[in-house]
Design an enzyme around this catalytic site. Structure first.
Site, short mmCIF file in Angstrom:
data_model
loop_
_atom_site.label_atom_id
_atom_site.label_comp_id
_atom_site.label_asym_id
_atom_site.label_seq_id
_atom_site.Cartn_x
_atom_site.Cartn_y
_atom_site.Cartn_z
N GLU A 107 0.79 -1.23 0.00
CA GLU A 107 0.00 0.00 0.00
C GLU A 107 0.83 1.29 0.00
O GLU A 107 0.44 2.28 -0.61
CB GLU A 107 -0.94 0.02 1.22
CG GLU A 107 -2.00 -1.07 1.23
CD GLU A 107 -3.05 -0.87 0.15
OE1 GLU A 107 -3.12 0.22 -0.45
OE2 GLU A 107 -3.80 -1.83 -0.12
N SER A 393 -61.00 0.45 21.12
CA SER A 393 -61.57 0.52 22.47
C SER A 393 -60.56 0.35 23.59
O SER A 393 -60.91 0.50 24.76
CB SER A 393 -62.68 -0.52 22.63
OG SER A 393 -63.86 -0.06 22.01
#
Length: 780
Positions: A107, A393
């Protein structure tokens, strides 16, 4: 002589003539080019520093990828992580020098020589661009710049531009002033993506080889060093030929960089890239994914909660939740197998559900599921926190009868009229599923049978303002209240479970919460809790609970399917009918949603069932499946109660008992209503402009499906409330009328007078419910 003189004179004349000017054009070109170069350099430097000024700030936490947040259960047992896999962070001292050499060689060979930016590499990359080589702009990136890209910028092609490169370079220069080469290399090796949801080479070593980095061979380490360039294609299990080529390229680079010998390179190249590969890592990932699937709804809420609290989720936080993993597994099995509940399959839509389980004493969310048969979805739709569907309800104890007891001191035998009735200030009639009227009935009977008209009458008597205050003290978070909301509003199962937990807990409300503490990577621990707040009097909580027991235990109750022999529990059902425009498109018994919410002294469980697309084909419930919500509730509560004390609620001293028609009724001490007081407002004495006394049914009890299909009509009565109420459980506004002191909150009869005044005022106001309530009824 003359000839000579003539010749001399010609020579003299030539000498005396002026010479032509020398040509300076070449020098001028060189100078111009030099000037342009200097201008270009200065312009480039100016642009570089301009970009540098806008570069983002990088913290160490951005560089140190210590892994995704780790999740623990209620007993501090590790469960999973919020990422796709657990992260193995490796300190520099434990990273083999062979791996460091491999990474640097492939790298950034000049890594130890530059100061973050390698000008030679940049020049080489620029020349490569001109020649059309594959180096490109990325060819000039150092390991430090790559770390910056991983920590701050996107790796997408669109972000590979001059501005980003300049900022990467600037940040890299600064990083190398604050961190050593060893630290930077450590950050990089732990941060790179290695495919299959894995970050960091240490994690990759465990995933691919089942070993630590220090136990890997030269061949294996070279492969890992080369993988970040293309993690998918260099996966040795999927593309061994590509992986072999990349590994050999790394070995060659290591030899060229003089960190391995030729014999080492040759020997390593002969090793198959499949050598040492193990399936244990993939098995671990599969187990991880299965766990996350079971936990998906809960993890989704934990993740969002952590973000709201300011955590990054990538710093290796240890998150200690309130989840009961055994209960969560059981809930998952109830939803996704046929072992406990038989689910319908209409071939058009998947029968869906949302369930929340809350600890009654603390508000801890013990378990949650947001759907069934959802496939391999991460952070999918969580129907347990939906607020787009009416709770029908199940709202009646919260917005109607709870406030009536709290502010008006109504006894359970307070008589209400189930006769023809219109929403106050409108010409819209309120109906039940059977389109019948049962005449006068007690508040207890009305709640047990889930009649709509008595519920709205109770809301009218209390007044919308105080009802809203009461509901919001229970976490409903309603912005406005209209009368139709008395039989349904847009709230979630989590909100309903939290509210019912307050009834179970003697009137003390705890906002439901998931996380009890978080420990960051630097060892700092922050604890979280839900401070209890008295939302109602003890008498209110006990009297509501006593009535809701009948919903499950009474033969006329709407939740008999939820009954568990020997278990002390209370609960309420809710179903929503279709609005008028859909009536001709669905069967007569079709409903939109079905709810069951109930509680013991230990747990509160709220269940929603239905279909995601209720107005499309196969999107309705009917009598064959609307009780599945009760079956889910019963299966879950039965499991929970196996491991919890089974005890009844103790009647507080503020509640008295009296016999009425052979039934033991309750009243608030000091407010024992006379027969005339208890029957005020019923059919024989009602004179409200919004009430029309009509012929009542001679039946004294509702049918088994008794009036429960609430005004929710889903998109109807509660639609405005749905838009107004949020799934966020914020602290509710305090009630002026409700005091934390039981004695002081047992209000005098004057409060009833004031309520009557408020209710009267509201009754005359013009209000048009957002539902076509002629077509919305409440049942079962």
């Amino acid at each position: 002589m003359a000839g000579n003189n003539e010749q001399n004179s010609r020579v003299a004349r030539r000498k005396s003539q002026p010479k032509p000017p020398k040509k300076h054009w070449f020098r001028r070109i060189i100078l111009s080019l030099a000037a342009l170069f200097v201008i270009g350099v200065l312009a480039g430097l100016a642009l570089f520093f301009y970009y540098a000024q806008t570069a983002p700030t990088v913290k160490q936490s951005d560089l140190v990828n210590t892994g995704t947040a780790k999740i623990y259960d209620q007993n501090d047992k590790y469960l999973t992580s919020l990422g796709t896999n657990d992260h193995e962070y490796v300190k520099s001292s434990n990273i083999p020098s062979t791996l460091k050499n491999a990474v640097v060689s492939i790298e950034d060979r000049r890594f130890y020589k530059h100061k973050g930016v390698d000008y030679y590499r940049i020049l080489g990359a620029a020349v490569g661009n001109l020649k059309g080589s594959s180096l490109g702009m990325q060819g000039g990136s150092t390991l430090t710049m790559q770390l910056v890209k991983l920590a701050v910028f996107s790796t997408s092609t669109s972000d590979r531009n001059l501005k980003v490169k300049a900022q990467e370079a600037w940040i890299a220069l600064n990083l190398e002033k604050h961190y050593s080469k060893s630290q930077i290399l450590e950050f990089y090796i732990n941060k790179v993506y290695m495919g299959n949801g894995i970050y960091g080479m240490g994690t990759a070593a465990k995933y691919y080889y089942g070993k630590s980095l220090k136990d890997l061979s030269l061949s294996q380490l070279a492969l890992l060093a080369g993988m970040p360039q293309s993690p998918t294609y260099y996966d040795p299990t999927t593309y061994p030929s590509y992986a072999t080529s990349r590994r050999n390229l790394v070995l060659e680079a290591m030899y060229d960089n003089k960190v391995i010998s030729k014999s080492q390179e040759t020997a390593a190249e002969k090793v198959s890239v499949k050598t040492g590969l193990t399936s244990s890592g993939r098995s671990s990932l599969a187990k991880h994914e299965k766990t996350n699937k079971i936990l998906d709804a809960y993890l989704n809420e934990v993740r969002q909660d952590l973000l709201k609290k300011g955590y990054n989720l990538t710093d290796g936080e240890k998150v200690y939740t309130n989840i009961d993993m055994d209960a969560q597994k059981r809930l998952y099995d109830i939803a996704n197998t046929s072992q406990y509940v038989n689910y319908p399959n209409n071939g058009k839509q998947t029968f869906q559900l949302g369930v929340s389980v809350v600890d009654s004493y603390t508000g801890k969310v013990s378990a949650m599921i947001g759907g069934r048969k959802t496939g391999n979805v991460t952070y999918g739709t969580n129907r347990a926190v939906w607020t787009s569907r009416s709770n029908a309800s199940t709202m009646k104890p919260i917005l109607d009868y709870g406030p009536a007891i709290e502010y008006l001191n109504w006894p359970t035998y307070k008589s209400l009229s189930d006769t023809k009735y219109k929403y106050p200030g409108t010409n819209i009639s309120v109906h039940d599923f059977d389109n019948n009227y049962l005449g006068n009935m007690t508040m207890r009977e009305a709640l047990v049978q889930s009649r709509n008209i008595p519920a709205i009458r109770a809301l009218q008597a209390v007044g919308k303002s105080r009802a809203k205050t009461f509901a919001n003290n229970l976490g409903m978070n309603l912005k406005t209240v209209n009368y139709a909301n008395g039989i349904g509003a847009g709230v979630s199962t989590l909100q309903v479970a939290g509210a019912y937990a307050a009834f179970a807990n003697g009137g003390v409300y705890h906002k439901p919460y998931y996380i009890r503490k978080v420990t960051t990577s630097d060892g700092v621990t922050t604890s979280y809790t839900s401070t209890g707040k008295r939302a109602m009097k003890k008498s209110t909580a006990y009297m509501i609970t006593d009535m809701l027991k009948g919903v499950i235990n009474s033969s006329t109750g709407t939740a008999t399917t939820a009954k568990i022999s020997g278990v002390y529990q209370a609960g309420k059902t809710g179903t929503d009918n279709y609005a008028s425009q859909y009536k001709n498109k669905v069967p007569s018994d079709a409903v939109v949603d079905s709810w069951m919410a109930g509680y013991t002294k230990n747990y509160s469980v709220a269940v929603w069932t239905g279909y995601d697309k209720s107005t499309e084909a196969g999107g309705y419930l009917d009598t064959s499946n609307e009780k599945i919500s009760q079956q889910i509730y019963r299966a879950m509560m039965n499991y929970l109660q196996q491991y919890s004390p089974n005890s009844d609620w103790t009647k507080p001293s503020s509640v008295g008992t009296t016999k009425k028609n052979g039934i033991e009724e309750l009243y608030v001490v000091g407010h024992l209503f006379s027969s005339s007081e208890a029957s005020s407002g019923t059919a024989s004495s009602a004179s409200s402009s919004s009430t029309t006394t009509g012929s009542s049914s001679t039946s004294t009890e509702a049918s088994s499906r008794s009036s429960e299909s609430s005004s929710s009509s889903s998109e109807a009565a509660s639609s405005s409330s749905s838009a107004e109420s949020s799934s966020s459980e914020s602290s509710s506004e305090s009630s002026a009328e409700s005091s934390s002191s039981e004695s002081s909150s047992e209000s005098s009869s004057s409060s009833e007078a004031s309520s009557s005044s408020e209710a009267s005022s509201e009754a005359t106001s013009s209000e048009t419910p957002t539902a076509d309530t002629n077509n919305t009824t409440e049942g079962q």
